[in-house]
Enzyme design. Structure first.
Site, PDB file in Angstrom:
ATOM      1  N   ASP A  99       0.490  -1.483   0.010  1.00 44.95           N
ATOM      2  CA  ASP A  99       0.405   0.316  -0.085  1.00 44.95           C
ATOM      3  C   ASP A  99       0.795   1.223  -0.108  1.00 44.95           C
ATOM      4  O   ASP A  99       2.267   1.251   0.385  1.00 44.95           O
ATOM      5  CB  ASP A  99      -1.140  -0.147   1.256  1.00 44.95           C
ATOM      6  CG  ASP A  99      -1.933   0.991   0.478  1.00 44.95           C
ATOM      7  OD1 ASP A  99      -2.351   1.922   0.154  1.00 44.95           O
ATOM      8  OD2 ASP A  99      -3.105   0.979   1.510  1.00 44.95           O
TER       9      ASP A  99
HETATM   10  C1  BGC Z   1      -4.763   3.400   0.265  1.00 41.20           C
HETATM   11  C2  BGC Z   1      -5.010   2.526  -1.028  1.00 41.20           C
HETATM   12  C3  BGC Z   1      -5.484   3.043  -2.477  1.00 41.20           C
HETATM   13  C4  BGC Z   1      -3.580   3.524  -2.244  1.00 41.20           C
HETATM   14  C5  BGC Z   1      -3.647   4.317  -3.457  1.00 41.20           C
HETATM   15  C6  BGC Z   1      -4.067   4.699  -0.345  1.00 41.20           C
HETATM   16  O1  BGC Z   1      -3.959   5.229   0.843  1.00 41.20           O
HETATM   17  O2  BGC Z   1      -4.910   2.898   1.454  1.00 41.20           O
HETATM   18  O3  BGC Z   1      -6.624   1.969  -1.232  1.00 41.20           O
HETATM   19  O4  BGC Z   1      -5.338   2.200  -3.364  1.00 41.20           O
HETATM   20  O5  BGC Z   1      -3.588   4.773  -1.365  1.00 41.20           O
HETATM   21  O6  BGC Z   1      -4.464   5.860  -3.715  1.00 41.20           O
END
Ligand code: BGC
Length: 710
Positions: free
Chosen positions: A241
């Site tokens: 993530d």
């Molecule tokens: C989120 C993810 C997301 C990623 C990219 C993160 O803050 O937890 O779900 O895909 O950002 O935007």
């Protein structure tokens, strides 16, 4: 592509550039984004024919920016119902169609991997991102996610199941240590992922922010190498993530193949430069070259299937019209009718008095990376007016004016505590005299980065909402008129204390851009509701089993222990005799269904349960048939019952029936004990049900002990 040859020709620097993303795309100095508003990209190596590849969010639709510099065109994407509403449909084919439509937008806007679906568990109703997740139950989660992934990937773009694993809260999500037993992990939290990975083969998995039993999931070898790859035979790649974890070297070693978004230090100054750190560790032999090569190969193997790799000429012109219809159909099946005492449906002649601000400013979805930017959002008011319904213009005008005023004042619509109780008794008397029915809309928002609160104005009604509800209920009932509550909410709220005061309650969730049209078709009886709850609505927050949420110490938790273990959602309420306001699997229709002729058979591998469902009411409609299994208790403690299968009927006309067949692999009846999956010997009760507490027929099977390895 000969991946071995390409890797043999790569320099170490090139290899590391593949396993670390290029950084956030809007930062000065980083590459200009290929697709503006996408969440991330990987580096190109032109001399080896490796292009940049693009990753963009979901899960309620593709999230990209709508405008670009020096470009007149608009880049809108369809806003679909939130995942909790998609799972309320219990309709695999429909969710697959939704995935297919989303995937077409992903592909036609030049994106390679869609960062969706999210599939954590509704452990606690206050989870800030629950709306991005499917259910409190792992089977429903896994089945819905499988359908979604299949749909997305039918376009030859990648899906990404996230957040792996045990990311059930937003409070301190990047650091909190989630303590979970192996049994609860295997039976509840991992199970949905296991189903989706085996059934739908997503191209990628996103590890989560939190720690799992002491180690960040992106640095957890047991999770990523043993469970995911060895046991489940996942053959795509794992990405972190965004900004997750605290040690990029550990991430590489643990099999977190791609570190995203790269250049974390540009945002979080304590973070090391991932590229430099990994390169240095590789040079010093702290990461064996075989491990680097392994990760690079896993990424390249998936990359070669990506549209960017194949030089796909995307159109920037997906079929938004066709997709708006799919978004509406999905929403129509995701509305859950919680109560209806001869109040619904209404006709176009019914004079409606609408109360509540979200009737005119209807929420379509939550905030954060799961947000969407559609061409439009149809409010409840617009949806009903478009259909020719008679909505009190004066009331509508007051709420609209109120909304415009607040907009002009620039108030944050999410934060603002709306004034719902703005009418005197006399005014409401007048509305009751001149209208036939009252609609009260209650709205709730939530999103990434924050959990909801067990407070008034969030889980509980605000004082204003309670006052309005009481006044309208008393006065409209005095004139013999009904009250309907429309819940434009994002997760469970407390309903028990006021449910007797109203005649009907409709859970409309956040339905995406078509939300008002969806509501209008349901309220006017063009479509009978067929949604069922994917999550329990407890009577009160104090009944919720995850009492440790959001961890210790509560204001700044370092860890959260999942003490309720496997007793999540209905598994707890049913086993411990706690009555909910509305149970898991519950949902009414305008029509009635009768179940008859249950039968059961077992071929050594699968149990097949069959039942005939007949529409015995006056409206056409669909029914979700659920099978809960009560297993014998031998050595392993078990929940009272667990969902083991479900099917939705086709649309049945009055008088029409369908023979529904539900197949359950016998292995799915096993519990996790002594390091294995064990089907304990004895009598199994198969409850064929309209909800987790509405069992319509039962069938029994005697099984011998069976064991399966993980
Ligand atoms: C989120 C993810 C997301 C990623 C990219 C993160 O803050 O937890 O779900 O895909 O950002 O935007």
């Amino acid at each position: 592509m000969d991946i071995d040859r390409i890797v043999s020709e790569m320099t170490l620097e090139e290899k590391v550039s593949i396993i670390v993303g290029v950084g956030m795309l809007f930062i000065e100095g980083n590459p200009k984004p290929k697709v503006k508003g996408a969440a991330g990209e990987t580096a190109e190596i032109p001399r080896l024919g490796i292009p940049r590849t693009v990753y963009a969010d979901g899960p309620a639709g593709l999230r990209i920016d709508t405008t670009r510099e020096n470009d007149e065109s608009a880049y809108y994407a369809t806003s679909f119902p939130i995942e909790s509403m998609l799972s309320s449909t219990w309709n695999r084919e429909l969710v697959e169609e939704v995935g297919k439509a989303m995937g077409e937008e992903v592909k036609e806007y030049g994106v390679d991997v869609f960062l969706a679906p999210a599939m954590n568990i509704h452990r606690n109703p206050l989870g800030g991102r629950n709306f991005e997740y499917f259910s409190e139950d792992p089977l429903l989660t896994g089945e819905m996610a499988s359908a979604y992934v299949k749909g997305v990937q039918s376009n030859d773009v990648g899906a990404c199941v996230k957040h792996f694993i045990a990311n059930e809260q937003e409070t301190n999500r990047m650091t909190v240590d989630t303590i979970v037993s192996e049994r609860a992990l295997r039976e509840i939290y991992l199970k949905g992922f296991e189903i989706a990975i085996k059934k739908a083969k997503p191209w990628t998995v996103m590890s989560s922010y939190n720690k799992l039993n002491g180690t960040h999931t992106s640095q957890n070898k047991w999770l990523l190498e043993k469970v995911l790859r060895e046991e489940w035979e996942f053959d795509g790649f794992v990405m972190s993530d965004w900004f997750a974890g605290d040690n990029p070297v550990e991430q590489v070693l643990a099999g977190n193949d791609l570190i995203m978004p790269g250049k974390s230090w540009q945002f979080i100054k304590e973070k090391p430069d991932e590229y430099e750190t990994v390169l240095k560790a590789a040079k010093e032999g702290k990461i064996p070259i075989e491990v680097i090569d392994r990760n690079v190969k896993r990424i390249l193997k998936v990359m070669q299937k990506m549209p960017s790799f194949k030089g796909y000429q995307y159109s920037n012109n997906p079929d938004l019209e066709a997709h708006s219809k799919i978004a509406k159909r999905a929403g129509l099946e995701g509305v859950v009718l919680l109560k209806n005492v001869q109040a619904l449906p209404v006709t176009k002649e019914t004079k409606i008095a609408p109360f509540g601000y979200t009737f005119v400013r209807t929420f379509r979805g939550g905030w954060g990376s799961g947000e969407t930017y559609p061409r439009y959002t149809i409010s409840f008011a617009e949806g009903l007016l478009e259909k020719g319904a008679k909505v009190d213009e004066k009331l509508l005008g007051i709420y609209k004016e109120h909304y415009e005023k607040r907009k002009a004042e620039n108030v944050n619509e999410i934060e603002v505590k709306f004034f719902e109780d703005i009418f005197t008794v006399e005014e409401i008397e007048n509305y009751a005299k001149t209208n036939d029915i009252a609609f009260i809309t209650i709205g709730r928002m939530s999103g990434e980065g924050r959990d909801r609160k067990a407070e008034k104005g969030d889980f509980y009604l605000s004082d204003d909402e309670t006052a309005l509800l009481e006044k309208v209920s008393r006065i409209f009932h005095k004139y013999g008129k009904k009250i309907v509550v429309l819940l434009n909410i994002i997760g469970p709220i407390e309903i028990e204390s006021w449910k007797e005061k109203v005649d009907a309650i409709v859970l409309t969730w956040h339905g995406g851009q078509e939300t008002g049209k969806i509501l209008a078709d349901i309220l006017l009886g063009e479509v009978s509701p067929s949604g069922k709850l994917p999550t329990t609505f407890p009577k009160d927050y104090k009944d919720v089993p995850s009492w440790t949420f959001p961890g210790e110490p509560a204001d700044n938790p370092a860890s959260v222990t999942y003490e309720e273990d496997i007793f999540v959602g209905y598994r707890y309420y049913d086993t411990f005799g706690v009555e909910p306001a509305f149970e898991f699997g519950y949902g009414l229709s305008y029509t009635e269904f009768e179940y008859s002729n249950p039968s059961i058979s077992f071929d050594g591998e699968k149990v097949a349960v069959e039942v005939t469902v007949r529409n015995v009411g006056k409206f056409k409609g669909k029914e979700v048939v659920q099978v809960y299994v009560k297993a014998p208790k031998v050595q392993i403690v078990k929940p009272l019952q667990e969902l083991k299968g479900f099917e939705k009927t086709k649309e049945l006309l009055p008088g029409e029936s369908e023979r529904v067949k539900i197949e359950i692999p016998v292995k799915a009846l096993a519990s996790f004990g002594f390091g294995k999956w064990i089907v304990e010997p004895g009598k199994y009760e198969f409850r064929i049900s309209a909800s987790s507490r509405d069992h319509r027929a039962k069938a029994y099977l005697d099984l011998e002990r069976m064991e399966f390895d993980v």
